[in-house]
Design a protein around this motif. Structure first.
Motif, short mmCIF file in Angstrom:
data_model
loop_
_atom_site.label_atom_id
_atom_site.label_comp_id
_atom_site.label_asym_id
_atom_site.label_seq_id
_atom_site.Cartn_x
_atom_site.Cartn_y
_atom_site.Cartn_z
N HIS A 167 22.81 13.13 -13.36
CA HIS A 167 22.66 12.36 -14.61
C HIS A 167 23.02 10.92 -14.25
CE1 HIS A 167 22.76 12.37 -19.17
NE2 HIS A 167 23.26 11.18 -18.90
N LEU A 168 22.01 10.05 -14.19
CA LEU A 168 22.18 8.70 -13.64
C LEU A 168 22.01 7.64 -14.73
CD1 LEU A 168 21.08 10.66 -11.31
CD2 LEU A 168 20.44 8.57 -10.12
N HIS A 169 23.03 6.82 -14.91
CA HIS A 169 22.94 5.65 -15.79
C HIS A 169 22.20 4.56 -15.04
CE1 HIS A 169 24.93 2.12 -18.04
NE2 HIS A 169 24.51 1.58 -16.91
N ALA A 170 21.07 4.09 -15.60
CA ALA A 170 20.32 3.00 -14.98
C ALA A 170 19.72 2.14 -16.09
CB ALA A 170 19.21 3.53 -14.07
N ILE A 171 20.03 0.86 -16.06
CA ILE A 171 19.62 -0.07 -17.11
C ILE A 171 18.55 -1.05 -16.61
CG2 ILE A 171 20.41 -2.02 -18.50
CD1 ILE A 171 21.38 0.43 -19.78
N GLY A 172 18.84 -1.78 -15.54
CA GLY A 172 17.91 -2.78 -15.04
C GLY A 172 16.75 -2.17 -14.27
N ASP A 173 15.68 -2.97 -14.06
CA ASP A 173 14.51 -2.42 -13.36
C ASP A 173 14.84 -2.07 -11.91
OD1 ASP A 173 14.75 -5.11 -12.64
OD2 ASP A 173 12.73 -5.67 -13.27
N ALA A 174 15.74 -2.81 -11.27
CA ALA A 174 16.17 -2.43 -9.92
C ALA A 174 17.04 -1.18 -9.97
CB ALA A 174 16.93 -3.57 -9.26
N GLY A 175 17.87 -1.05 -11.01
CA GLY A 175 18.69 0.14 -11.16
C GLY A 175 17.84 1.38 -11.35
N VAL A 176 16.80 1.28 -12.19
CA VAL A 176 15.90 2.41 -12.41
C VAL A 176 15.18 2.78 -11.13
CG1 VAL A 176 13.83 3.17 -13.64
CG2 VAL A 176 15.64 1.96 -14.88
N ARG A 177 14.71 1.76 -10.39
CA ARG A 177 14.02 2.07 -9.13
C ARG A 177 14.95 2.71 -8.12
NH1 ARG A 177 10.01 -2.30 -6.71
NH2 ARG A 177 8.92 -1.55 -8.58
N THR A 178 16.19 2.21 -8.03
CA THR A 178 17.17 2.81 -7.13
C THR A 178 17.40 4.28 -7.47
OG1 THR A 178 18.30 0.71 -6.71
CG2 THR A 178 19.57 2.72 -6.37
N ALA A 179 17.50 4.57 -8.77
CA ALA A 179 17.71 5.95 -9.22
C ALA A 179 16.52 6.82 -8.87
CB ALA A 179 17.97 5.97 -10.72
N LEU A 180 15.32 6.34 -9.12
CA LEU A 180 14.11 7.11 -8.79
C LEU A 180 13.99 7.33 -7.30
CD1 LEU A 180 11.63 5.43 -11.29
CD2 LEU A 180 12.36 7.82 -11.37
N ASP A 181 14.26 6.30 -6.51
CA ASP A 181 14.19 6.44 -5.05
C ASP A 181 15.18 7.49 -4.56
OD1 ASP A 181 12.25 4.48 -4.93
OD2 ASP A 181 13.60 2.90 -4.24
N ALA A 182 16.38 7.47 -5.12
CA ALA A 182 17.41 8.42 -4.69
C ALA A 182 17.02 9.85 -5.07
CB ALA A 182 18.75 8.05 -5.30
N LEU A 183 16.44 10.03 -6.25
CA LEU A 183 16.03 11.37 -6.67
C LEU A 183 14.83 11.85 -5.87
CD1 LEU A 183 16.51 10.99 -10.52
CD2 LEU A 183 17.92 12.34 -8.95
N ALA A 184 13.95 10.92 -5.47
CA ALA A 184 12.85 11.30 -4.59
C ALA A 184 13.38 11.77 -3.24
CB ALA A 184 11.90 10.12 -4.41
N HIS A 185 14.40 11.08 -2.73
CA HIS A 185 15.02 11.50 -1.47
C HIS A 185 15.68 12.87 -1.62
CE1 HIS A 185 18.47 11.77 1.36
NE2 HIS A 185 17.58 11.28 2.21
N LEU A 186 16.34 13.11 -2.74
CA LEU A 186 16.97 14.41 -2.98
C LEU A 186 15.94 15.52 -2.94
CD1 LEU A 186 19.34 16.20 -3.87
CD2 LEU A 186 18.82 15.57 -6.24
N ARG A 187 14.82 15.30 -3.57
CA ARG A 187 13.76 16.31 -3.59
C ARG A 187 13.22 16.55 -2.19
NH1 ARG A 187 8.77 16.12 -7.93
NH2 ARG A 187 7.87 18.15 -7.44
N GLU A 188 13.06 15.49 -1.42
CA GLU A 188 12.53 15.62 -0.06
C GLU A 188 13.55 16.31 0.84
OE1 GLU A 188 11.03 12.74 3.61
OE2 GLU A 188 11.24 11.93 1.58
N ALA A 189 14.83 15.96 0.67
CA ALA A 189 15.86 16.49 1.56
C ALA A 189 16.22 17.94 1.24
CB ALA A 189 17.11 15.61 1.48
N CYS A 190 16.21 18.28 -0.05
CA CYS A 190 16.71 19.60 -0.47
C CYS A 190 15.63 20.51 -1.02
CB CYS A 190 17.82 19.43 -1.50
SG CYS A 190 19.25 18.51 -0.90
#
Length: 590
Positions: A387-410
Motif C-alpha cells: 500500500h504505497l502513498h504517492a502524490i507527485g508524478d515522480a512519486g507515482v512513477r516510482t511506485a509503479l516502477d517498484a511494483l513492476a519490479h516486484l511482479r518481475e522478481a516474484c
C-alpha cells in the motif's frame, strides 16, 4: 463523464457453510463416520432453517451488480447467519421472518468501505483539542487555550488538524502558541499530518535549538533572522519533536479506536483500511477487538521505515501471526505501508520537473529506489499487500516502477497492490495501473477546486500540471481498479460527503460551473461501486461489496436513493442503519 458500465465488478459467492467434526477414537471408523454425517446434516439444516432470518422490504435494493434496463429493481432482501439468502421476490416471499425491517421507501445497498484512513488519529482529534475547523488564527489559538485551561493535568498538549491555509505560506510561529501556553509543550499536526507546529517549550523539551540542520527527509522552518520558527516539515523534523512526547497509553488508544469506528458505523461503513500503524499500536487493536470495541472491520497496514525496514521484518511477521492467531473477525493485518513522497502543499511531493514557485526543488522522495524494490520483495515474502502513498508524478512513477519490479522478481499472483492518493499522474503512466493490476485508491473529497487547491496547490505546480491531478475518469476508463477512501482525519470520513464530489468535481457552493476538470467526472453508480465493490476488492474480500445470495450481508440503509438525488444533496441523505455480516452496528439515536 465515465459511466459504471466502463468497469467490472469482481467477486464470487463463497457460502462457507459450517463443517462439524465429530469423531471419537473409541468408536469404529464406520460408526464415527455415520455420526459425523448425521451431525453435519443436522447442523446444515439448523443453519438453513433455524438461525434468525431477517427480511428487508418496502424499499429499493441496489445490489451493486449490473442491472438489465428492462428488469425491475428488487425491493426486498433476506439475510440469515450473516449472509444474503434471497433478493427480490424470493426475499419478499419470506416476509413472515423472525425479523422484518421496513425500509420505508429508502435504499438498501452494500455497506461502504474506506480504503485509506487513520482511525486512531481521527479518534484522538475528536477527543481534543478541536483545532480542525477553526476559521482563523485567533480562533485556533483560543481553542488551544481553552483546552489547556480544562486539562491542567496534561503535561503535553497534543492535537491535530489545523488549517494550513490560515497563513499565506502555511508556516506558523511558535510565539503565537507561547502567548497562550508558555509553560507546557504544545505540538499540533497540520490537517495533512505532514507538518507540525509547536511552541518554544516543546522545542526545548525535545532538545532542539537554532543549531539543528535540515535532513533529506525533514525541514525546519526558520524566521528571517535564521532562528527556528516552530514549524517542522516532514519525517525527520516532525519526529524530532514527537519523539519527546510520552507514548499514548493502551487505554487511551482503545478509547480513540472506539470513537473512530463508531463514527464509521454511523457513516454506513463496515470495513476500513488503517493506512499507518506503528508496532506499538497493534496491542491496542488486539485489546479493542477482544473487548468488542471495534464497530467496523479494520485491516492494519504496518509502516515500513526506509532507515530500518530490514530490522522491522521479524516484528512485522510476528505481529501478522499474532493478529491472525487471535482470530477476530473484525481485525486483520495483511498490509504494509510505504510513503513514497510527501505532499505538494509543502513541496515534498516528488515531481518529474521542479516546482513552479521553487525551481531548485523537485520534492522530497522518502525511499531510495533500490531500497524500495528490495523492501517490497521481502515484504511480499511475508504475504503482505503493498500500500504505497504517492502524490507527485515522480512519486507515482516510482511506485509503479517498484511494483513492476516486484511482479518481475516474484512472479504474478493475486497480491492486489494499492497506490493511494494518485494526485498527479503523467499521461504515460495512466495505462500502467490496469496493466500491472494496481488499485488506484483515491480520496474523492480532494477532487475539487477548494481553498487548499487554489491557495497552496496550484501555485506550487502551475496551471498546466494542475490539469494532471486526480485523473479519476481516465483511470476508470482505462480499466484500472479504483477504490475510494478519505484519509480521515485529513478529510471527512463520511462517504456521503465524498461521493458527490467525484460526480460533480465541484465545491459545495457548486463551483466552478460545470466542474473542475469535468472530463474526469464519473456517474453516481460508478462512485457507489468505488466505495463498495472497489473497496471490497482492495480488502481481498470477494464475498463482500455486492448483494447476492451467498454474499456477506454488510448493509447500509439510506433514507432515499442516491441515484435520484441532486448530487449536491447527497450529504444530507440520512444513514438509518448499518449492518456488519447481518449484525446491526448503527441505529440512529441509539
Amino acid at each position: 463523464m465515465i459511466s459504471r458500465s466502463s468497469i467490472g465488478v469482481v467477486g464470487r459467492p463463497d457460502l462457507r457453510k459450517p463443517v462439524l467434526m465429530c469423531c471419537s477414537p473409541s468408536l469404529p471408523k464406520a460408526r464415527a463416520g455415520s455420526l459425523a454425517s448425521h451431525y453435519l446434516t443436522n447442523a446444515i439444516r439448523f443453519w438453513r432453517f433455524r438461525m434468525p432470518l431477517t427480511v428487508f422490504r418496502n424499499g429499493t435494493v441496489w445490489t451493486g451488480l449490473p442491472q438489465l434496463d428492462s428488469a425491475a429493481e428488487p425491493n426486498a432482501l433476506a439475510v440469515r447467519n450473516g449472509r444474503v439468502v434471497a433478493v427480490g421476490a424470493e426475499a419478499e416471499a419470506l416476509a413472515a421472518a423472525e425479523e422484518v425491517v421496513d425500509l420505508g421507501g429508502g435504499l438498501l445497498m452494500p455497506a461502504f468501505g474506506d480504503g485509506h484512513c487513520h482511525p486512531a488519529q481521527g479518534g484522538f482529534e475528536r477527543l481534543g483539542p478541536r483545532v480542525r475547523g477553526c476559521a482563523d488564527l485567533a480562533e485556533l489559538i483560543a481553542e488551544v487555550g481553552r483546552y489547556v485551561d480544562e486539562h491542567p493535568e496534561a503535561d503535553w498538549i497534543i492535537g491535530a488538524g489545523y488549517d494550513a491555509t490560515l497563513t499565506s505560506d502555511g508556516l506558523f510561529d511558535a510565539r503565537w502558541l507561547d502567548a497562550v501556553v508558555p509553560d507546557r509543550p504544545v505540538a499540533l499536526r497540520a490537517w495533512d499530518y505532514h507538518t507540525l507546529w509547536c511552541n518554544t517549550e516543546a522545542m526545548r523539551r525535545a532538545g532542539i535549538d537554532d543549531s539543528v540542520v535540515d535532513t533529506e527527509r525533514g525541514r525546519f522552518a526558520r524566521r528571517p533572522d535564521d532562528s527556528l520558527m516552530g514549524t517542522m516539515i516532514e519525517w525527520d523534523a516532525v519526529d524530532a519533536v514527537l519523539g519527546a512526547v510520552p507514548a499514548r497509553t493502551t487505554q487511551e488508544r482503545i478509547r480513540a479506536l472506539a470513537v473512530a469506528t463508531e463514527a464509521y458505523a454511523a457513516a454506513g461503513a463496515a470495513w476500513i483500511q488503517d493506512a499507518w500503524v506503528e508496532a506499538d499500536e497493534v496491542d491496542a487493536y488486539l485489546e479493542a477487538a477482544r473487548r468488542g470495541e471495534l464497530k467496523t472491520r479494520v485491516n492494519l497496514a504496518l509502516r515500513a521505515d526506509p532507515s530500518r525496514w530490514r530490522a522491522q521484518l521479524a516484528q512485522f511477521s510476528a505481529d501478522q501471526k499474532r493478529v491472525q492467531a487471535a482470530g477476530f473477525e473484525r481485525l486483520t493485518l495483511r498490509t504494509v505501508k510505504f510513503f513514497i513522497d510527501g505532499i505538494i502543499e509543502n513541496r515534498t511531493a516528488a515531481l518529474l520537473e521542479p516546482y513552479a514557485d521553487d525551481p531548485c526543488c523537485s520534492g522530497m522522495p522518502v525511499w531510495p529506489a533500490d531500497e524500495l524494490r528490495a523492501a517490497l520483495v521481502e515484504m511480499d515474502a511475508l504475504g503482505l499487500q503493498p500500500h504505497l502513498h504517492a502524490i507527485g508524478d515522480a512519486g507515482v512513477r516510482t511506485a509503479l516502477d517498484a511494483l513492476a519490479h516486484l511482479r518481475e522478481a516474484c512472479g504474478a499472483r493475486d497480491r492486489r497492490p494499492v497506490i493511494a492518493h494518485v494526485q498527479m499522474v503523467d499521461p504515460k503512466d495512466l495505462d500502467r495501473f490496469s496493466q500491472l493490476g494496481v488499485i488506484a485508491n483515491i480520496e474523492p473529497l480532494w477532487l475539487q477546486s477548494d481553498p487548499v487547491m487554489t491557495q497552496l496547490t496550484v501555485p506550487r505546480i502551475g496551471d498546466t500540471r494542475a490539469r494532471l491531478q486526480y485523473p479519476l475518469g481516465s483511470l476508470v476508463g482505462s480499466g484500472a481498479r479504483v477504490s475510494f477512501g478519505s484519509d480521515w482525519p485529513v478529510s471527512d470520513h463520511r462517504p456521503l460527503t465524498g461521493l458527490p464530489v467525484a460526480v460533480t468535481r465541484q465545491t459545495s457552493q457548486r463551483e466552478p460551473h460545470g466542474g473542475w476538470l469535468p472530463e474526469q467526472r464519473i456517474d453516481v453508480e460508478t462512485a457507489m461501486s468505488c466505495y463498495t465493490a472497489g473497496v471490497a476488492y482492495q480488502a481481498l474480500a470477494d464475498d463482500r461489496g455486492v448483494l447476492a445470495p451467498g454474499r456477506v450481508a454488510d448493509l447500509v440503509w439510506l433514507d432515499r436513493d442516491l441515484r435520484s438525488c441532486d448530487p449536491h444533496d447527497i450529504p444530507d441523505v440520512a444513514v438509518l442503519g448499518t449492518w456488519l455480516a447481518g449484525e446491526r452496528t448503527y441505529t440512529p439515536g441509539a
